[in-house]
Design an enzyme around this catalytic site. Structure first.
Site, PDB file in Angstrom:
ATOM      1  N   TYR A 130      -1.496  -5.485   7.012  1.00  0.00           N
ATOM      2  CA  TYR A 130      -1.224  -6.530   6.042  1.00  0.00           C
ATOM      3  C   TYR A 130      -2.572  -7.179   5.732  1.00  0.00           C
ATOM      4  O   TYR A 130      -3.220  -7.722   6.650  1.00  0.00           O
ATOM      5  CB  TYR A 130      -0.287  -7.598   6.608  1.00  0.00           C
ATOM      6  CG  TYR A 130       1.113  -7.134   6.929  1.00  0.00           C
ATOM      7  CD1 TYR A 130       2.089  -7.044   5.939  1.00  0.00           C
ATOM      8  CD2 TYR A 130       1.472  -6.803   8.239  1.00  0.00           C
ATOM      9  CE1 TYR A 130       3.385  -6.640   6.242  1.00  0.00           C
ATOM     10  CE2 TYR A 130       2.763  -6.398   8.548  1.00  0.00           C
ATOM     11  CZ  TYR A 130       3.709  -6.311   7.541  1.00  0.00           C
ATOM     12  OH  TYR A 130       4.982  -5.914   7.849  1.00  0.00           O
ATOM     13  N   HIS A 246      10.757  -1.421   2.711  1.00  0.00           N
ATOM     14  CA  HIS A 246      10.585  -2.051   4.012  1.00  0.00           C
ATOM     15  C   HIS A 246      11.851  -1.922   4.864  1.00  0.00           C
ATOM     16  O   HIS A 246      12.181  -2.795   5.668  1.00  0.00           O
ATOM     17  CB  HIS A 246      10.209  -3.525   3.846  1.00  0.00           C
ATOM     18  CG  HIS A 246       9.254  -4.046   4.886  1.00  0.00           C
ATOM     19  ND1 HIS A 246       7.962  -4.400   4.595  1.00  0.00           N
ATOM     20  CD2 HIS A 246       9.404  -4.255   6.212  1.00  0.00           C
ATOM     21  CE1 HIS A 246       7.361  -4.840   5.702  1.00  0.00           C
ATOM     22  NE2 HIS A 246       8.221  -4.751   6.696  1.00  0.00           N
TER      23      HIS A 246
END
Length: 350
Positions: A130, A246
């Protein structure tokens, strides 16, 4: 271990895991519409086999971004493996190496990337990232991944905020037990401060360009669901795209990834490999994704079920089952190679 399907592994894992930890792994955002859709969508697609094709030797190996795998099934990045087994990501990496496939190590792993690599020197590792608002810390993570031998960065781009996972809210599951942490997020050596993962809504394509300037590693963008974003990904130097919602853990009601795949493949036009995760539970699911244009698929929850059910051996069994099912389905489809699959072999059945 006599479990014969990935569903049986999930049942065994559920019996062994703390209920809150099972819900963390299994659950999704909101009403979990997307969680269910990812799997159900594969069931609405049928395979049309070819016959009398003279199949004698199967070819299932792939090469992606300089990494080789014996089958087109990768290990998707998932957090907190030590909730499932004390060896955590070390066990998963050893099983990946034995199965000759690629493991994408989560930034939120409970074992540091250096220790994962040391536990399985033969493993093909990629690192999931991330992008953090702190550019210096992001650069540090990238350098650590490269130094540990990771061959690609998998940048998750669908998380400007954390999904609202109601199972976790009901269970009060917010933090890891005190003896565990996200080891890749330490500021310094062992014992140093552990940073939180920061979800940053201000992140943009400009931040991806900055990341591109930090590293020579190929960048995979994970979380692409819109064809326009797939085209932008090419403009910004992505080496591959992963069609992913996701696992239903971010925005609920996003369509199933297998339904989104054809439009993304068309938008990319063969310029880079397109990968897929979400809902893959059978070898036939793998073949459907490949036939519709995916270069490979990634599995997340099934690996965790294997880890919880039997540690390294359980993960190995899960990967072995998928490979055996892929090979069996290829044979029944009259294909000697995964590259023989084409869209005409998939038909929507309902």
């Amino acid at each position: 271990m006599d479990l014969a399907t990935l569903r049986e592994f999930e049942a065994e894992a559920r019996a062994r895991l703390d209920p809150a930890h099972y819900d963390y792994f299994a659950g999704g955002a909101g009403d979990e519409v997307t969680v269910r859709a990812n799997e159900a969508a594969f069931g609405r697609l049928g395979l049309l086999p070819r016959v009398l094709r003279g199949v004698t030797k199967l070819q299932t190996g792939i090469t992606l971004l300089g990494s080789r795998a014996a089958m087109p099934v990768l290990i998707a990045p998932t957090a907190f493996h030590r909730l499932a087994d004390p060896e955590g990501e070390r066990a998963t990496a050893r099983a990946a190496a034995a199965a000759e496939t690629i493991m994408i190590v989560s930034m939120a792993a409970t074992v540091a990337i250096e220790d994962v690599a040391a536990a399985a020197p033969e493993a093909e590792l990629w690192f999931q990232l991330y992008i953090q608002p702190d550019q210096a810390f992001t650069g540090k993570l990238v350098r650590r991944a490269a130094a540990a031998g990771c061959k690609a960065l998998v940048v998750t781009v669908d998380s400007p905020a954390l999904g609202r996972r109601e199972r976790d809210l009901r269970n009060g599951f917010h933090d890891l037990p005190g003896h565990l942490c996200c080891e890749n997020l330490r500021d310094g050596a062992r014992g140093g401060r552990v940073r939180p993962v920061v979800m940053a809504p201000e992140l943009s394509w400009e931040h991806l360009d900055r990341l591109r300037d930090m590293t020579s590693l190929p960048i995979v963008l994970k979380g692409i669901t819109h064809p326009a974003d797939a085209r932008l990904a090419l403009d910004h130097g992505a080496a591959a795209i992963m069609v992913s919602n996701h696992g239903g853990r971010q925005l609920d009601t996003v369509p199933a990834t297998i339904d989104l795949l054809p439009d993304i493949v068309a938008a990319v036009g063969g310029a880079v490999p397109v990968l897929l995760d979400g809902g893959v539970r059978r070898g036939t699911d793998v073949l459907k994704a490949l036939a519709l244009g995916a270069a490979a698929v990634a599995v997340g929850r099934p690996v965790l079920w294997g880890l919880a059910a039997g540690g390294e051996r359980g993960v190995g069994r899960v990967l072995g089952l998928l490979r055996a099912e892929v090979e069996h389905a290829l044979t029944l489809c009259g294909c000697a190679s995964i590259h023989d699959l084409d869209p005409g072999m998939v038909r929507r059945s309902c």
